[in-house]
Design a protein around this motif. Structure first.
Motif, mmCIF file in Angstrom:
data_model
loop_
_atom_site.group_PDB
_atom_site.id
_atom_site.type_symbol
_atom_site.label_atom_id
_atom_site.label_comp_id
_atom_site.label_asym_id
_atom_site.label_seq_id
_atom_site.Cartn_x
_atom_site.Cartn_y
_atom_site.Cartn_z
ATOM 1 N N ALA A 164 0.799 -1.196 0.056
ATOM 2 C CA ALA A 164 0.131 0.224 0.022
ATOM 3 C C ALA A 164 0.850 1.263 -0.082
ATOM 4 C CB ALA A 164 -0.858 0.038 1.235
ATOM 5 N N PRO A 165 0.645 2.242 -0.712
ATOM 6 C CA PRO A 165 1.365 3.443 -0.770
ATOM 7 C C PRO A 165 1.283 4.495 0.559
ATOM 8 C CG PRO A 165 -0.399 3.757 -2.216
ATOM 9 C CD PRO A 165 -0.551 2.482 -1.801
ATOM 10 N N SER A 166 0.213 4.202 1.122
ATOM 11 C CA SER A 166 0.151 5.216 2.371
ATOM 12 C C SER A 166 0.749 4.368 3.480
ATOM 13 C CB SER A 166 -1.376 5.144 2.318
ATOM 14 O OG SER A 166 -1.520 5.845 3.865
ATOM 15 N N THR A 201 5.108 -2.972 2.433
ATOM 16 C CA THR A 201 5.971 -2.133 1.460
ATOM 17 C C THR A 201 4.918 -1.197 0.886
ATOM 18 O OG1 THR A 201 7.522 -2.062 -0.323
ATOM 19 C CG2 THR A 201 5.941 -3.809 -0.370
ATOM 20 N N GLY A 202 5.485 -0.014 0.317
ATOM 21 C CA GLY A 202 4.662 0.647 -0.404
ATOM 22 C C GLY A 202 5.179 1.151 -1.777
ATOM 23 N N ASP A 203 6.175 0.230 -2.269
ATOM 24 C CA ASP A 203 6.681 0.433 -3.503
ATOM 25 C C ASP A 203 6.356 -0.709 -4.275
ATOM 26 O OD1 ASP A 203 9.455 -0.295 -5.273
ATOM 27 O OD2 ASP A 203 8.902 1.783 -5.341
ATOM 28 N N GLY A 204 5.811 -0.714 -5.688
ATOM 29 C CA GLY A 204 5.792 -1.941 -6.204
ATOM 30 C C GLY A 204 6.808 -2.761 -6.937
ATOM 31 N N LYS A 205 7.704 -2.090 -7.090
ATOM 32 C CA LYS A 205 9.118 -2.803 -7.457
ATOM 33 C C LYS A 205 9.722 -3.666 -6.499
ATOM 34 C CE LYS A 205 10.524 0.070 -11.381
ATOM 35 N NZ LYS A 205 11.475 0.965 -11.851
ATOM 36 N N GLN A 206 9.640 -2.971 -5.234
ATOM 37 C CA GLN A 206 10.289 -3.708 -4.145
ATOM 38 C C GLN A 206 9.358 -4.740 -3.770
ATOM 39 O OE1 GLN A 206 10.209 -1.686 0.053
ATOM 40 N NE2 GLN A 206 12.229 -2.306 0.188
ATOM 41 N N ASP A 250 -4.677 -0.821 -5.087
ATOM 42 C CA ASP A 250 -4.973 -0.768 -6.280
ATOM 43 C C ASP A 250 -4.304 0.636 -6.830
ATOM 44 O OD1 ASP A 250 -6.923 0.936 -5.596
ATOM 45 O OD2 ASP A 250 -8.527 -0.164 -7.079
ATOM 46 N N THR A 251 -3.809 1.493 -5.931
ATOM 47 C CA THR A 251 -3.205 2.921 -6.308
ATOM 48 C C THR A 251 -1.791 2.964 -6.107
ATOM 49 O OG1 THR A 251 -3.858 3.720 -4.061
ATOM 50 C CG2 THR A 251 -5.680 3.740 -6.036
ATOM 51 N N LEU A 252 -1.005 1.907 -6.593
ATOM 52 C CA LEU A 252 0.415 2.333 -6.337
ATOM 53 C C LEU A 252 0.978 2.937 -7.191
ATOM 54 C CD1 LEU A 252 1.436 -1.540 -5.922
ATOM 55 C CD2 LEU A 252 1.321 0.011 -4.149
ATOM 56 N N GLN A 253 2.016 3.531 -6.854
ATOM 57 C CA GLN A 253 2.610 4.707 -7.634
ATOM 58 C C GLN A 253 3.591 3.863 -8.636
ATOM 59 O OE1 GLN A 253 2.265 7.912 -7.845
ATOM 60 N NE2 GLN A 253 0.911 7.920 -6.301
ATOM 61 N N GLY A 254 3.613 4.242 -10.086
ATOM 62 C CA GLY A 254 4.358 3.621 -10.826
ATOM 63 C C GLY A 254 3.929 2.337 -11.637
ATOM 64 N N MET A 255 3.105 1.279 -10.724
ATOM 65 C CA MET A 255 2.671 0.578 -11.219
ATOM 66 C C MET A 255 1.398 0.048 -10.427
ATOM 67 S SD MET A 255 4.341 -3.494 -10.650
ATOM 68 C CE MET A 255 5.559 -3.287 -11.787
ATOM 69 N N ASP A 256 0.190 -0.227 -11.144
ATOM 70 C CA ASP A 256 -1.037 -0.427 -10.677
ATOM 71 C C ASP A 256 -0.955 -1.516 -10.228
ATOM 72 O OD1 ASP A 256 -2.999 -1.730 -12.640
ATOM 73 O OD2 ASP A 256 -1.475 -0.561 -13.764
ATOM 74 N N GLY A 257 -2.191 -1.817 -9.164
ATOM 75 C CA GLY A 257 -2.161 -3.246 -8.680
ATOM 76 C C GLY A 257 -2.670 -4.011 -9.530
ATOM 77 N N ILE A 258 -3.545 -3.637 -10.525
ATOM 78 C CA ILE A 258 -4.116 -4.884 -11.494
ATOM 79 C C ILE A 258 -2.731 -5.329 -12.197
ATOM 80 C CG2 ILE A 258 -5.338 -5.085 -13.533
ATOM 81 C CD1 ILE A 258 -7.450 -3.537 -12.294
ATOM 82 N N SER A 259 -1.862 -4.624 -12.828
ATOM 83 C CA SER A 259 -0.688 -4.997 -13.397
ATOM 84 C C SER A 259 0.315 -6.014 -12.653
ATOM 85 C CB SER A 259 0.128 -3.731 -13.980
ATOM 86 O OG SER A 259 -0.779 -3.091 -14.921
ATOM 87 N N LEU A 260 0.481 -5.297 -11.437
ATOM 88 C CA LEU A 260 1.200 -6.389 -10.596
ATOM 89 C C LEU A 260 0.623 -7.546 -10.174
ATOM 90 C CD1 LEU A 260 2.891 -4.944 -7.186
ATOM 91 C CD2 LEU A 260 2.050 -7.199 -7.404
ATOM 92 N N VAL A 292 -5.602 -10.244 -2.492
ATOM 93 C CA VAL A 292 -7.061 -9.369 -2.233
ATOM 94 C C VAL A 292 -6.582 -7.998 -2.494
ATOM 95 C CG1 VAL A 292 -8.482 -8.619 -0.455
ATOM 96 C CG2 VAL A 292 -7.873 -10.952 -0.510
ATOM 97 N N LEU A 293 -7.238 -7.279 -3.398
ATOM 98 C CA LEU A 293 -7.125 -6.042 -3.971
ATOM 99 C C LEU A 293 -8.017 -5.150 -2.966
ATOM 100 C CD1 LEU A 293 -7.456 -6.002 -7.745
ATOM 101 C CD2 LEU A 293 -5.423 -5.786 -6.478
#
Length: 322
Positions: A18-20, A42-47, A64-74, A97-98
């Motif tokens: 989650a980004p927050s 973690t709040g970072d999609g790549k991490q 589903d509101t990650l920065q740089g990579m949305d949750g659906i793509s991940l 679970v999204l």
């Protein structure tokens, strides 16, 4: 990244993405009420992708509101990796679970199609979150148990119950597969078929239990004589064993067979009516370059003829049948 301290390294792991920072803390504090799980956040999609590759969590809670990579793509990436990790023809599965602040049916549908298993809308109820995590982990645990049983059943299906090496069924399947592969790669393929000398007499003198112990020891010695992972030795039937040597020519196969012969001989199992008073094996070797106008059974028959030639010549030897 936040990793919940835990002394149980084998506990189910829940990865919170989650980004927050406030949301991550809130979710993790809620999950602390489940003492049998480990939480990573973690709040970072790549991490998150790195964590997944290194630890492969038991469950993922994904905003589903990650920065740089949305949750659906991940989610799609995770499902793709799972397919590439396919073990024993049984794909692993990680509950995803999204978490979404938008109650949108289109987003929900796209998430499910991407591979998500459920949705929770923010702000998340503590009671609902804990219930969802418990339910998903329960399903994941059962799936892992089924996967383990599936692997065990597959091993049982391909292994000889007495010697523990591959059985005739596995040999037939492997020979067919290697034959096709050698056609594609234009590589040689060799067969070594062996037989324990005077084994009927061994059983008559020492009994069938001693005969079983002898076969186990011989099977182990033959297996240990193969140094390449692509080589396979199987129990062909009774006191006969057969090895498949892909990419090995006639000279190389003869050398392997001779190594196998010496290995069986070095067991020094006493046999009153055997060669020199101990157990020995005879070997037939055949090699060819597979092609579509040939059949693997021809190679097997040629090796079998070599085995009979070795026996006629006095046993405890290798015969190469060209």
């Amino acid at each position: 990244m936040f990793d919940q301290p835990t002394s149980g390294k084998h506990k189910p792991t829940v990865l919170v993405i989650a980004p927050s920072a406030a949301n991550r803390t809130q979710i993790c504090e809620c999950l602390y009420q489940l003492p049998d799980i480990r939480t990573i956040a973690t709040g970072d999609g790549k991490q998150a992708l790195t964590i997944i590759q290194e630890t492969w969590p038991s469950m993922v809670l994904l905003d589903d509101t990650l920065q740089g990579m949305d949750g659906i793509s991940l989610t799609r990436t995770i499902r793709s990796w799972e397919q590439s990790r396919d073990e024993a023809d049984f794909s692993p599965w990680t509950p995803i679970v999204l978490l979404s602040a938008v109650n949108d049916e289109d987003i929900l549908a796209r998430g499910i199609l991407a591979g998500a298993d459920d949705f929770l809308y923010k702000p998340v109820s503590e009671v609902v979150l804990l219930a969802k995590v418990r339910a998903m982990l329960r399903i994941a645990t059962r799936q892992q148990e089924i996967c383990a049983v599936h692997r065990q059943l597959k091993e049982i299906a391909i292994l000889d119950s007495l010697t523990g090496i591959p059985n005739r069924r596995h040999f037939d399947d492997t020979l067919a597969a290697e034959w096709k592969r050698c056609i594609r790669t234009e590589s040689p393929l060799s067969i070594v078929i062996s037989d324990v000398d005077f084994f009927k007499q061994f059983n008559d003198i020492y009994g069938h239990q001693a005969g079983d112990v002898c076969l186990k020891a011989v099977a182990s010695s033959l297996s240990e004589s193969l140094f390449r992972v692509e080589d396979t030795v199987a129990r062909y039937g009774g006191e006969e064993f057969v090895a498949i040597l892909p990419g090995t020519d006639a000279n190389g196969a003869y050398a392997v067979a001779e190594r196998m012969r010496l290995s069986a001989r070095d067991l020094c199992i006493p046999h009153q009516q055997g060669i020199g008073g101990r157990i020995s094996c005879s070997f037939g070797v055949a090699s060819t370059r597979p092609s579509i106008d040939k059949a693997p059974q021809q190679l097997l028959r040629t090796a079998d003829a070599g085995l009979y030639a070795a026996k006629r010549a006095g046993r405890n030897r290798v015969a190469l049948n060209q």
